[in-house]
Design a protein around this motif. Structure first.
Motif, PDB file in Angstrom:
ATOM      1  N   PHE A 118       0.714  -1.184  -0.027  1.00 17.61           N
ATOM      2  CA  PHE A 118      -0.121   0.106  -0.035  1.00 17.61           C
ATOM      3  C   PHE A 118       0.984   1.329   0.102  1.00 17.61           C
ATOM      4  CE2 PHE A 118      -2.171   3.378   2.309  1.00 17.61           C
ATOM      5  CZ  PHE A 118      -3.211   3.590   1.685  1.00 17.61           C
ATOM      6  N   ALA A 119       1.962   1.276   0.921  1.00 17.36           N
ATOM      7  CA  ALA A 119       2.883   2.418   0.660  1.00 17.36           C
ATOM      8  C   ALA A 119       3.878   2.266  -0.323  1.00 17.36           C
ATOM      9  CB  ALA A 119       3.395   2.183   2.203  1.00 17.36           C
ATOM     10  N   ARG A 120       3.526   2.532  -1.520  1.00 15.41           N
ATOM     11  CA  ARG A 120       4.267   2.319  -2.592  1.00 15.41           C
ATOM     12  C   ARG A 120       5.273   3.471  -2.936  1.00 15.41           C
ATOM     13  NH1 ARG A 120      -0.374   2.911  -6.741  1.00 15.41           N
ATOM     14  NH2 ARG A 120      -1.286   3.813  -4.953  1.00 15.41           N
ATOM     15  N   SER A 121       6.367   3.366  -3.528  1.00 12.68           N
ATOM     16  CA  SER A 121       7.306   4.425  -3.498  1.00 12.68           C
ATOM     17  C   SER A 121       8.194   4.153  -4.847  1.00 12.68           C
ATOM     18  CB  SER A 121       8.289   4.385  -2.454  1.00 12.68           C
ATOM     19  OG  SER A 121       9.118   5.377  -2.371  1.00 12.68           O
ATOM     20  N   CYS A 122       8.461   4.968  -5.648  1.00  9.20           N
ATOM     21  CA  CYS A 122       9.188   4.837  -7.044  1.00  9.20           C
ATOM     22  C   CYS A 122      10.436   5.045  -6.416  1.00  9.20           C
ATOM     23  CB  CYS A 122       8.645   5.825  -7.984  1.00  9.20           C
ATOM     24  SG  CYS A 122       9.979   5.668  -9.499  1.00  9.20           S
ATOM     25  N   PRO A 123      11.602   4.078  -6.603  1.00  9.27           N
ATOM     26  CA  PRO A 123      12.860   4.442  -6.247  1.00  9.27           C
ATOM     27  C   PRO A 123      13.557   5.725  -6.915  1.00  9.27           C
ATOM     28  CG  PRO A 123      12.418   2.214  -6.632  1.00  9.27           C
ATOM     29  CD  PRO A 123      11.528   2.862  -7.137  1.00  9.27           C
ATOM     30  N   PHE A 124      13.398   5.862  -8.060  1.00  2.74           N
ATOM     31  CA  PHE A 124      13.927   6.905  -8.752  1.00  2.74           C
ATOM     32  C   PHE A 124      13.289   8.268  -8.575  1.00  2.74           C
ATOM     33  CE2 PHE A 124      15.996   3.661 -11.697  1.00  2.74           C
ATOM     34  CZ  PHE A 124      17.024   4.363 -11.912  1.00  2.74           C
ATOM     35  N   ALA A 125      11.942   8.415  -8.636  1.00  3.46           N
ATOM     36  CA  ALA A 125      10.998   9.707  -8.022  1.00  3.46           C
ATOM     37  C   ALA A 125      11.737  10.125  -6.638  1.00  3.46           C
ATOM     38  CB  ALA A 125       9.793   9.627  -8.252  1.00  3.46           C
ATOM     39  N   SER A 126      11.706   9.007  -5.708  1.00  2.00           N
ATOM     40  CA  SER A 126      11.888   9.306  -4.103  1.00  2.00           C
ATOM     41  C   SER A 126      13.464   9.891  -4.051  1.00  2.00           C
ATOM     42  CB  SER A 126      11.873   7.914  -3.539  1.00  2.00           C
ATOM     43  OG  SER A 126      10.479   7.553  -3.495  1.00  2.00           O
ATOM     44  N   ASN A 127      14.265   9.456  -4.995  1.00  2.00           N
ATOM     45  CA  ASN A 127      15.630   9.740  -4.786  1.00  2.00           C
ATOM     46  C   ASN A 127      15.908  10.826  -5.975  1.00  2.00           C
ATOM     47  OD1 ASN A 127      17.257   7.782  -2.834  1.00  2.00           O
ATOM     48  ND2 ASN A 127      15.965   6.543  -4.133  1.00  2.00           N
ATOM     49  N   ARG A 128      14.852  11.346  -6.392  1.00  2.00           N
ATOM     50  CA  ARG A 128      15.169  12.406  -7.638  1.00  2.00           C
ATOM     51  C   ARG A 128      16.340  12.012  -8.598  1.00  2.00           C
ATOM     52  NH1 ARG A 128      13.312  14.687  -2.973  1.00  2.00           N
ATOM     53  NH2 ARG A 128      11.832  16.304  -3.008  1.00  2.00           N
ATOM     54  N   ALA A 129      15.977  10.753  -9.125  1.00  2.00           N
ATOM     55  CA  ALA A 129      16.745  10.414  -9.867  1.00  2.00           C
ATOM     56  C   ALA A 129      16.405   9.908 -11.350  1.00  2.00           C
ATOM     57  CB  ALA A 129      17.617   9.064  -9.310  1.00  2.00           C
ATOM     58  N   LEU A 130      17.357  10.128 -12.294  1.00  2.00           N
ATOM     59  CA  LEU A 130      17.054   9.612 -14.053  1.00  2.00           C
ATOM     60  C   LEU A 130      17.985   8.531 -14.274  1.00  2.00           C
ATOM     61  CD1 LEU A 130      15.813  13.214 -15.497  1.00  2.00           C
ATOM     62  CD2 LEU A 130      14.435  11.603 -14.708  1.00  2.00           C
ATOM     63  N   PHE A 131      17.894   8.188 -15.427  1.00  2.00           N
ATOM     64  CA  PHE A 131      18.507   7.211 -15.983  1.00  2.00           C
ATOM     65  C   PHE A 131      19.043   7.818 -17.244  1.00  2.00           C
ATOM     66  CE2 PHE A 131      19.155   3.641 -18.724  1.00  2.00           C
ATOM     67  CZ  PHE A 131      20.203   2.690 -17.905  1.00  2.00           C
ATOM     68  N   VAL A 132      20.255   7.437 -17.579  1.00  2.00           N
ATOM     69  CA  VAL A 132      21.130   7.876 -19.007  1.00  2.00           C
ATOM     70  C   VAL A 132      21.542   6.422 -19.682  1.00  2.00           C
ATOM     71  CG1 VAL A 132      22.584   9.261 -20.288  1.00  2.00           C
ATOM     72  CG2 VAL A 132      21.386  10.132 -18.171  1.00  2.00           C
TER      73      VAL A 132
END
Length: 353
Positions: free
Chosen positions: A236-250
């Motif tokens: 229920f307590a979902r969390s996107c690792p990239f959004a939570s860490n303010r990260a992007l992928f290249v």
């Protein structure tokens, strides 16, 4: 972004904090659980030094201070990986290396000398990982010789039907090798993957893993090792690792994407439902700045991921018969792309950020 009676505007000082960089898609291993094999005729590429410098400079301009070497390949097989790490460290960036560990033994002295901050090591098959264990020992030895505290070593072990039996042995090894943290990760099935590996969707396999882990927990904690294991059901307590860490992928070709998972077009299976994931491209570094991507292209997706303004396909009673959950193009709330069935969002698998 307009939502009901509200208008949401990204703050002018919002910046990405982390960047995961794929310097190559080549790999010297052929692990059966690896999602690289989900794409036919997968193209091998190496990021050249000029593009890498553009990526680093754009990241610094955007405010990024943490660089993670990872992706759809093994970073250490890039012929210039040490020079790349050195460039990032000279620009005062924190550097994380995510590796299969195959070259740790020969690179350990340089990794310690360069001041790499963290090393994530995959130890997925103890029968095939003696070189990996030797590399971790070498890394510890080099730290002791230099009186260095870094890099912190963290291990990732993927749970499959064939690997679950080795949980106790894995814990024994990490205790001996001075590993700081241990992550148990479920294998996520994909199209073209080996049959008979899926433990997540097998109740007996999950029970065996939980029993082994419960028996071993006192030993792990007693050795001062932190450990995390993926869940067996949507959270229920979902969390996107990239959004939570303010990260992007290249990617190695310079294209920025929201995350590793949506950086390529491929098919995966979660809870029996096959889903075609189409690549989500935000902009190509060298042609557009990372800060512009963050502020002009990514904000709406960032908002919805950060505040969980999205449904949950994995908890929906219509999951198996709904067309929305069969791709990542859009969800039933109108979000594009659809992240509502991502196993990393639901903590069913671990994202090494």
């Amino acid at each position: 972004m307009r939502t009901v009676d509200w208008i949401v505007v990204l703050s002018n000082d919002s910046r990405p904090r982390e960047l995961m960089v794929e310097v190559t898609t080549a790999c010297n291993y052929a692990c059966p659980h690896c999602f690289r094999f989900s794409i036919r005729d997968f193209r091998t590429c190496y990021m050249d030094s000029r593009l890498y410098s553009q990526v680093i400079n754009s990241a610094l301009e955007a405010g990024v201070r943490r660089l993670v070497f990872s992706g759809w390949g093994e970073p250490t097989v890039h012929p210039n990986v040490l020079e790349m790490i050195d460039e990032a460290k000279h620009k005062e960036m924190s550097v994380v290396l995510n590796t299969n560990g195959s070259r740790l033994n020969e690179l350990s002295e340089e990794l310690v000398r360069l001041g790499v901050d963290e090393v994530f090591v995959s130890i997925n098959s103890l029968d095939l990982s003696q070189d990996v264990l030797k590399g971790i020992r070498s890394l510890r030895t080099q730290r002791l010789l230099r009186g260095a505290e870094k890099p912190l070593v963290k291990a990732i072990y993927t749970i499959t039907k064939s690997s679950v039996k080795n949980v106790r042995e894995v814990i024994k090894h990490v205790n001996e090798l001075g590993v700081r943290e241990l992550y148990f990760n479920y294998y996520i099935p994909y199209s073209g993957g080996s049959e008979g590996l899926d433990c997540l969707n097998d109740s007996k396999c999950r029970e065996e893993f939980n029993e082994l882990l419960s028996d071993a927990t006192p030993k792990i904690l007693g050795a001062g090792v932190r450990f995390t294991h993926a869940g067996t059901a949507p959270k229920f307590a979902r969390s996107c690792p990239f959004a939570s860490n303010r990260a992007l992928f290249v990617r190695c070709d310079g294209w920025a994407t929201p995350c590793l998972y949506y950086s390529r077009t491929w098919t995966t299976t979660v809870f029996g439902v096959a889903r075609k994931l189409k690549e989500v491209l935000l902009g190509r570094l060298g042609e557009v700045s990372l800060l512009k991507i963050w502020r002009d292209v990514y904000p709406e997706m960032f908002f919805k991921l950060y505040f969980n303004h999205l449904p949950s396909c994995l908890e929906c009673p219509f999951m198996e018969g709904c067309n929305f959950t069969s791709t990542n193009e859009s969800d039933c709330w109108g979000n594009t792309p659809n992240c509502a069935h991502c196993p990393y969002l639901h903590k069913l698998s671990y994202c090494p950020l």
